[in-house]
Design a protein around this motif. Structure first.
Motif, PDB file in Angstrom:
ATOM      1  N   LEU A 399     -40.936   4.071  19.086  1.00 60.90           N
ATOM      2  CA  LEU A 399     -40.632   3.386  20.342  1.00 60.90           C
ATOM      3  C   LEU A 399     -39.647   2.247  20.097  1.00 60.90           C
ATOM      4  CD1 LEU A 399     -44.250   3.271  21.777  1.00 60.90           C
ATOM      5  CD2 LEU A 399     -42.341   4.538  22.762  1.00 60.90           C
ATOM      6  N   MET A 400     -39.801   1.570  18.957  1.00 61.96           N
ATOM      7  CA  MET A 400     -38.890   0.484  18.615  1.00 61.96           C
ATOM      8  C   MET A 400     -37.459   1.004  18.466  1.00 61.96           C
ATOM      9  SD  MET A 400     -39.077  -2.245  15.442  1.00 61.96           S
ATOM     10  CE  MET A 400     -40.861  -2.286  15.541  1.00 61.96           C
ATOM     11  N   VAL A 401     -37.317   2.204  17.935  1.00 59.15           N
ATOM     12  CA  VAL A 401     -35.999   2.815  17.797  1.00 59.15           C
ATOM     13  C   VAL A 401     -35.317   2.907  19.159  1.00 59.15           C
ATOM     14  CG1 VAL A 401     -34.795   4.968  17.249  1.00 59.15           C
ATOM     15  CG2 VAL A 401     -36.574   4.121  15.721  1.00 59.15           C
ATOM     16  N   GLN A 402     -36.079   3.369  20.154  1.00 58.00           N
ATOM     17  CA  GLN A 402     -35.499   3.579  21.476  1.00 58.00           C
ATOM     18  C   GLN A 402     -35.276   2.271  22.220  1.00 58.00           C
ATOM     19  OE1 GLN A 402     -34.712   6.633  22.122  1.00 58.00           O
ATOM     20  NE2 GLN A 402     -34.201   6.729  24.284  1.00 58.00           N
ATOM     21  N   TYR A 403     -36.262   1.388  22.174  1.00 61.79           N
ATOM     22  CA  TYR A 403     -36.165   0.146  22.945  1.00 61.79           C
ATOM     23  C   TYR A 403     -35.097  -0.793  22.401  1.00 61.79           C
ATOM     24  CZ  TYR A 403     -40.224   0.894  25.977  1.00 61.79           C
ATOM     25  OH  TYR A 403     -41.080   1.362  26.938  1.00 61.79           O
ATOM     26  N   THR A 404     -34.844  -0.742  21.112  1.00 59.82           N
ATOM     27  CA  THR A 404     -33.853  -1.645  20.523  1.00 59.82           C
ATOM     28  C   THR A 404     -32.528  -0.957  20.222  1.00 59.82           C
ATOM     29  OG1 THR A 404     -34.611  -1.215  18.250  1.00 59.82           O
ATOM     30  CG2 THR A 404     -35.693  -3.002  19.463  1.00 59.82           C
ATOM     31  N   ALA A 405     -32.470   0.364  20.478  1.00 58.42           N
ATOM     32  CA  ALA A 405     -31.254   1.141  20.187  1.00 58.42           C
ATOM     33  C   ALA A 405     -30.842   0.967  18.731  1.00 58.42           C
ATOM     34  CB  ALA A 405     -30.119   0.735  21.133  1.00 58.42           C
ATOM     35  N   THR A 406     -31.824   1.065  17.831  1.00 62.42           N
ATOM     36  CA  THR A 406     -31.595   0.878  16.401  1.00 62.42           C
ATOM     37  C   THR A 406     -31.903   2.175  15.659  1.00 62.42           C
ATOM     38  OG1 THR A 406     -32.285  -1.431  16.587  1.00 62.42           O
ATOM     39  CG2 THR A 406     -32.235  -0.487  14.379  1.00 62.42           C
ATOM     40  N   PRO A 407     -31.036   2.631  14.750  1.00 63.51           N
ATOM     41  CA  PRO A 407     -31.346   3.833  13.966  1.00 63.51           C
ATOM     42  C   PRO A 407     -32.644   3.651  13.177  1.00 63.51           C
ATOM     43  CG  PRO A 407     -29.045   3.200  13.697  1.00 63.51           C
ATOM     44  CD  PRO A 407     -29.707   2.080  14.424  1.00 63.51           C
ATOM     45  N   PHE A 408     -33.389   4.739  13.052  1.00 58.18           N
ATOM     46  CA  PHE A 408     -34.687   4.658  12.380  1.00 58.18           C
ATOM     47  C   PHE A 408     -34.543   4.221  10.926  1.00 58.18           C
ATOM     48  CE2 PHE A 408     -38.555   6.664  10.471  1.00 58.18           C
ATOM     49  CZ  PHE A 408     -39.481   5.855  11.117  1.00 58.18           C
ATOM     50  N   ARG A 409     -33.445   4.588  10.271  1.00 59.13           N
ATOM     51  CA  ARG A 409     -33.258   4.182   8.880  1.00 59.13           C
ATOM     52  C   ARG A 409     -33.216   2.653   8.772  1.00 59.13           C
ATOM     53  NH1 ARG A 409     -28.586   6.570  10.613  1.00 59.13           N
ATOM     54  NH2 ARG A 409     -26.786   5.211  10.903  1.00 59.13           N
ATOM     55  N   GLU A 410     -32.688   1.986   9.800  1.00 58.32           N
ATOM     56  CA  GLU A 410     -32.661   0.524   9.772  1.00 58.32           C
ATOM     57  C   GLU A 410     -34.049  -0.060  10.041  1.00 58.32           C
ATOM     58  OE1 GLU A 410     -29.603  -1.211  12.145  1.00 58.32           O
ATOM     59  OE2 GLU A 410     -27.987  -0.137  11.122  1.00 58.32           O
ATOM     60  N   ILE A 411     -34.836   0.636  10.867  1.00 60.07           N
ATOM     61  CA  ILE A 411     -36.226   0.214  11.065  1.00 60.07           C
ATOM     62  C   ILE A 411     -36.984   0.299   9.756  1.00 60.07           C
ATOM     63  CG2 ILE A 411     -38.378   0.703  12.295  1.00 60.07           C
ATOM     64  CD1 ILE A 411     -36.248  -0.371  14.133  1.00 60.07           C
ATOM     65  N   ILE A 412     -36.731   1.343   8.972  1.00 62.00           N
ATOM     66  CA  ILE A 412     -37.374   1.500   7.663  1.00 62.00           C
ATOM     67  C   ILE A 412     -37.018   0.330   6.755  1.00 62.00           C
ATOM     68  CG2 ILE A 412     -37.379   2.892   5.552  1.00 62.00           C
ATOM     69  CD1 ILE A 412     -37.103   5.367   7.286  1.00 62.00           C
ATOM     70  N   ILE A 413     -35.731   0.001   6.694  1.00 65.90           N
ATOM     71  CA  ILE A 413     -35.283  -1.123   5.861  1.00 65.90           C
ATOM     72  C   ILE A 413     -35.932  -2.416   6.335  1.00 65.90           C
ATOM     73  CG2 ILE A 413     -33.262  -2.490   5.210  1.00 65.90           C
ATOM     74  CD1 ILE A 413     -31.600   0.105   5.494  1.00 65.90           C
ATOM     75  N   LEU A 414     -35.946  -2.607   7.634  1.00 64.37           N
ATOM     76  CA  LEU A 414     -36.493  -3.813   8.231  1.00 64.37           C
ATOM     77  C   LEU A 414     -37.977  -3.993   7.904  1.00 64.37           C
ATOM     78  CD1 LEU A 414     -35.760  -5.949  10.685  1.00 64.37           C
ATOM     79  CD2 LEU A 414     -37.067  -4.329  12.048  1.00 64.37           C
ATOM     80  N   ALA A 415     -38.728  -2.896   7.926  1.00 63.99           N
ATOM     81  CA  ALA A 415     -40.185  -2.981   7.816  1.00 63.99           C
ATOM     82  C   ALA A 415     -40.706  -2.933   6.389  1.00 63.99           C
ATOM     83  CB  ALA A 415     -40.811  -1.843   8.622  1.00 63.99           C
ATOM     84  N   THR A 416     -39.864  -2.628   5.421  1.00 68.29           N
ATOM     85  CA  THR A 416     -40.358  -2.384   4.062  1.00 68.29           C
ATOM     86  C   THR A 416     -40.947  -3.628   3.420  1.00 68.29           C
ATOM     87  OG1 THR A 416     -38.816  -0.553   3.703  1.00 68.29           O
ATOM     88  CG2 THR A 416     -39.701  -1.648   1.746  1.00 68.29           C
ATOM     89  N   VAL A 417     -40.212  -4.750   3.414  1.00 71.80           N
ATOM     90  CA  VAL A 417     -40.692  -5.948   2.709  1.00 71.80           C
ATOM     91  C   VAL A 417     -42.012  -6.453   3.277  1.00 71.80           C
ATOM     92  CG1 VAL A 417     -40.200  -8.370   2.184  1.00 71.80           C
ATOM     93  CG2 VAL A 417     -38.414  -6.640   1.879  1.00 71.80           C
ATOM     94  N   PRO A 418     -42.144  -6.676   4.603  1.00 72.14           N
ATOM     95  CA  PRO A 418     -43.432  -7.160   5.106  1.00 72.14           C
ATOM     96  C   PRO A 418     -44.578  -6.187   4.877  1.00 72.14           C
ATOM     97  CG  PRO A 418     -41.940  -6.669   6.931  1.00 72.14           C
ATOM     98  CD  PRO A 418     -41.131  -6.634   5.683  1.00 72.14           C
ATOM     99  N   ALA A 419     -44.303  -4.872   4.898  1.00 71.23           N
ATOM    100  CA  ALA A 419     -45.360  -3.890   4.643  1.00 71.23           C
ATOM    101  C   ALA A 419     -45.836  -3.979   3.195  1.00 71.23           C
ATOM    102  CB  ALA A 419     -44.861  -2.479   4.948  1.00 71.23           C
ATOM    103  N   VAL A 420     -44.892  -4.090   2.264  1.00 72.61           N
ATOM    104  CA  VAL A 420     -45.267  -4.230   0.851  1.00 72.61           C
ATOM    105  C   VAL A 420     -46.037  -5.527   0.635  1.00 72.61           C
ATOM    106  CG1 VAL A 420     -44.364  -4.513  -1.491  1.00 72.61           C
ATOM    107  CG2 VAL A 420     -43.360  -2.800   0.035  1.00 72.61           C
ATOM    108  N   VAL A 421     -45.609  -6.593   1.294  1.00 70.55           N
ATOM    109  CA  VAL A 421     -46.316  -7.870   1.191  1.00 70.55           C
ATOM    110  C   VAL A 421     -47.750  -7.724   1.671  1.00 70.55           C
ATOM    111  CG1 VAL A 421     -46.459 -10.214   2.122  1.00 70.55           C
ATOM    112  CG2 VAL A 421     -44.258  -9.312   1.362  1.00 70.55           C
TER     113      VAL A 421
END
Length: 903
Positions: A399-421
């Motif tokens: 849903l974030m991909v659609q609402y923010t018009a952001t490619p999913f690969r960038e969502i992956i990059i964005l979410a990696t550090v906080p998820a690992v933390v």
């Protein structure tokens, strides 16, 4: 397996729950029916049809061909609204099959029962009035009640028929729907004009003749979505959605002169206006953006996870986690964290993840020395993190991909550090707990290398998915489709592979590929086209190879099927399909009067069919959730409430970013209690995302902030659905399990504040021309050039990321009360302060500046320098506390050794 603190083996065995018990627990928590016979067959057939429909959309988009025997193939060309309507209709029909309307424990059922008892007490059981009321109760029970979650009621059948009629109308009368977009619902034909045979019966009924068939179907459709929401997600969400619909109709009665609430006043809307926007619109409403995302992205990824789970990957990932960490201090708990993270790749459901993984991990944690409550807390906390862990994440990420018009690969990059933390933080806490309780690891585990040899192929689809998304930069749906094809091809090929069949299998593959290449070289078409007589001039070998090689997965499937057909007794040494597949194959064989459970080709076919059925079952609550939640932004859009709501929230926050973030966090947790993360996300981004961005928070960071707190709701008491599920497995106190799960996930509540105030943590950077751009477009994901720019990357990325990692260590010492040794109350307070300074120093500084601002004092400082200075103070304090604790621990250990020697 055995542990350093192993108890009696018989007792340990009794602690474990079987797969059937785990499934029953999930059904009980989610209030699903346990159907058998014809009803179960109906669920399977409709579920498989649902999955086939979605696979066709993924493969061919909205235009595809349905092959029919003995007749010309049927071509389907759908509009987006039609596809969304069919998608929701499938989910509604399955909902009314799988979830009971009432089990007799609701308000209406209890009230009717009390009324009948009161009449019998007043007039006697033989009184005609009492008899009439008793018969009324019996009719009500027959029509609506399913106390044992085992039968489909007449009311369910009526709802299913209505849902099917709605989908049929979208398919058959779409031109009329297009006209009504211009002329309104009142321009549509009445029911009696569409179904002329109803004219003698309904022609004189005022309501039927007054409103169009489209209007009636729209009203019924919205009511069906509300009923499905009540069944799958609970009464509270249904009431919230219904309240927004009522507000759309009567919100104009709010006086604009009322302080604060006056901002919620809206123009007057008629019911046709509301129904048209909620039911016949792809921008907002039931078939709006959330359902579009479900059609395009969510379902295919749920299906991918289902195929992966049915292939046996789930148990292999759990065993991999134990092989990697089982012998470490507190090994069973650490393995639980890893296993839950792996399973998060397969399942986006906190409850399903908790129960399926916890059925294996929780008993081992308990036997190693962890308390039942702590064991359940570890599992539920880690399992809830599956929705924020790349590469798959949960439905809300799409849903974030659609609402923010952001490619999913960038969502992956964005979410990696906080998820690992987050996962690192839970790991630290269970380690400190193991130190505190003296808990060791498992004595016997399978070596990682040996385990990898048995299931390395399970990692291939995940790496392929990342390759398609990040390297090839394909769309989400195409990436998922290609990965799913590769997964089925891989499982089919491995199922057919053995020393006995190796030569035949590889030879078959070579022949199939060779014949296909030759067909293209000679006739320029595939073999199937050549046999159909559509051949033409050939193409060069290189061009033929460029067409054939991308289809290697399909050829591998065919070669594997041919091999298993020839060698029906082949058994793979490494493939271990989910037990559900084996049971389904044996059951189907018994019904057919044949022993097919050991036939490998039949088992693989069962694997494909069962995966599609389970994928549909998993998707149903998600589809209902996004359909219902879409009504809320639909109301906000049609009423023009959005800007007014933003103004109201900005006014209530008093211009303080800290207050706004706290309001958002609390609202996310409260709203998310007992509700899917997708629903919480949709509702809150509709109301809160814009105000957050108005404060200067990057759009993607604001969305991720809301997502994180929606996930936290799954383990926040008093509801804490994931913790409740874990307590059912651990046989522990549900509330205490929830409290411990929340404390273990505390870093998940602090990290979002860290990354919205320091966007470098999620690898976001302000654009050079940000001042010229709209607020929502001022940030972008960093690239390698940014990382190489040390004057930027060190202070704004590296130092904040190191800070949050050190901060979760300090937070672990605060929560558990142990580091190298015991941490007293004063030291825990100091660790908590250092954790705040290391992770989110701006949260402290903004709070102080806000208080000073109320006193009329204005402070102007360099934000970056202040941030670095506060992190430096936190680091010095952290190092001092760690050094002190280690020296005290070593000193205490030395004294213990001396005392032991003296004794």
């Amino acid at each position: 397996m055995s542990t350093n603190n192993e108890t009696d083996g018989a007792d340990g065995a009794q602690e474990e729950i079987s797969r059937e018990e785990a499934e029953e627990l999930i059904e009980e928590i989610e209030r699903r029916r346990a159907l058998k016979g014809l009803a179960a067959l109906a669920v399977a057939v409709i579920g498989i049809s649902f999955s086939l429909f979605q696979l066709a959309l993924a493969a061919r988009s909205f235009t595809f061909t349905i092959p029919l025997p003995f007749v010309e193939n049927f071509q389907v060309s759908l509009q987006l609204l039609q596809a969304n309507a069919i998608h929701v209709a499938f989910a509604l029909v399955l909902t009314f099959l799988m979830f009971p309307a009432s089990m007799g424990d609701g308000f209406v059922s209890r009230s009717l029962g009390r009324l009948v008892d009161a009449v019998e007490d007043a007039f006697g059981a033989d009184n005609p009035l009492a008899t009439a009321f008793d018969r009324l109760r019996g009719a009500f029970r027959w029509a609506f009640l399913d106390p044992d979650r085992s039968r489909v009621t007449p009311f369910d059948v009526l709802c299913m028929v209505a849902a099917a009629l709605s989908a049929l109308y979208f398919l058959m009368e779409f031109p009329e729907i297009q006209d009504m977009r211009v002329f309104g619902l009142e321009s549509g034909r009445p029911v009696t004009e569409i179904y002329t045979f109803l004219e003698p019966v309904l022609g004189g009924v005022p309501f039927i003749s007054e409103y169009s068939y489209a209007m009636i179907l729209g009203v019924v459709g919205v009511l069906l979505v509300l009923e499905a929401t009540r069944r799958t997600l609970g009464l509270p969400l249904m009431l919230i959605v219904a309240t927004f619909i009522v507000y759309a109709r009567w919100g104009y009665l709010i006086s604009t002169g009322t302080p604060f609430l006056g901002l919620l006043a809206i123009p007057e809307l008629t019911w046709p206006d509301i129904v048209q926007n909620l039911w016949y619109n792809t921008e907002n409403g039931v078939f709006g953006i959330p359902v579009t995302v479900s059609v395009s992205f969510i379902y295919i990824f749920i299906l991918f996870g289902s195929f992966l789970e049915m292939s046996g990957a789930g148990q292999w990932f759990i065993d991999l986690a134990y092989a990697a960490t089982g012998k470490r201090k507190g090994g069973p708990a650490k393995a639980s964290i890893l296993a839950s993270g792996f399973m998060g790749t397969i399942s986006g459901s906190s409850i399903a993840n908790t129960v399926t993984t916890g059925a294996f991990t929780i008993p081992l944690m308990k036997r190693s020395g962890y308390s039942p409550e702590f064991s359940g807390a570890v599992e539920s906390s880690a399992s809830s993190g599956g929705q924020i862990l790349p590469p798959v994440m949960g439905a809300a990420a799409f849903l974030m991909v659609q609402y923010t018009a952001t490619p999913f690969r960038e969502i992956i990059i964005l979410a990696t550090v906080p998820a690992v933390v987050f996962f690192f933080g839970v790991w630290v806490m269970v380690h400190f707990k193991a130190v505190q309780e003296g808990i060791g690891g498992l004595e016997e585990t399978t070596p990682v290398v040996e385990h990898m040899k048995k299931g390395w192929f399970y990692l291939v689809p995940i790496f392929l998915l990342l390759y398609y998304l990040i390297i090839e930069r394909l769309s989400v749906s195409r990436s998922a489709w290609f990965t799913l094809v590769a997964l089925v091809a891989l499982i089919t090929f491995i199922a057919a592979y053995s020393e006995k069949t190796r030569a035949f299998l590889l030879g078959s593959l070579a022949v199939i590929v060779g014949v296909e290449l030759a067909s293209y070289v000679v006739a320029g078409v595939a073999v199937t086209g050549l046999l159909a007589g559509s051949g033409g001039s050939g193409v060069p070998l290189a061009e033929a190879a460029s067409v054939v090689l991308p289809r290697i997965g399909w050829y591998a499937m065919l070669a594997g099927a041919v091999t298993m057909l020839v060698y029906s007794d082949v058994q793979s040494k490494v493939l271990d399909l989910n037990p559900t597949v084996q049971e389904a194959a044996e059951s189907a064989g018994r019904r057919g009067g044949r022993d097919l459970g050991e036939n490998q080709l039949f088992r693989v076919g069962t694997f494909v069919v069962k995966s599609m059925e389970e994928g549909a079952r998993t998707a149903v609550p998600v589809v209902v959730a996004v359909a219902a939640a879409g009504i809320i932004p639909g109301v906000i859009s049609v009423s023009g409430l959005g800007p007014n709501l933003t103004s109201l929230l900005l006014a209530l926050s008093g211009g303080s970013i800290v207050v706004m973030l706290l309001v958002t966090a609390v609202a996310s947790i409260i709203l998310g209690m007992g509700m899917p993360t997708t629903v919480t996300y949709i509702i809150l981004i509709s109301m809160l995302a814009t105000p957050l961005v108005e404060f200067g928070i990057p759009l993607l960071a604001a969305h991720l902030f809301i997502l994180y707190f929606g996930v936290i709701a799954d383990i926040t008491p008093p509801v804490a659905v994931a913790a409740y599920a874990a307590s059912g497995v651990a046989k522990s106190d549900p509330f205490e399990t929830g409290v411990k799960a929340f404390s273990l996930s505390l870093n998940k509540a602090i990290v979002p504040f860290a990354f919205v105030l320091a966007p470098g943590i999620v690898l976001l950077r302000q654009k050079e021309n940000a001042a010229e751009l709209p607020i929502r477009d001022q940030y972008r994901v960093v690239n390698f050039t940014d990382l190489a720019e040390l004057s930027y990357s060190i202070p704004e990325i590296l130092i904040p990321i190191i800070g949050v990692f050190l901060g979760v260590v300090a937070l672990g010492a605060t929560v558990i009360g142990t580091l190298y040794g015991s941490v007293n109350r004063a030291e825990r307070t100091a660790f908590a302060f250092s954790s705040l300074l290391l992770m989110a120093p701006r949260l402290l500084s903004e709070s102080v500046f806000g208080v000073l601002g109320l006193a009329g004092v204005t402070v102007s400082v360099d934000a970056l320098l202040l941030d670095l200075a506060l992190r430096g103070v936190g680091f010095v304090l952290f190092v001092a506390l760690v050094t002190k604790n280690r020296r005290e621990s070593e000193s205490a250990g030395g004294r213990t050794e001396v005392e032991a020697a003296s004794a």
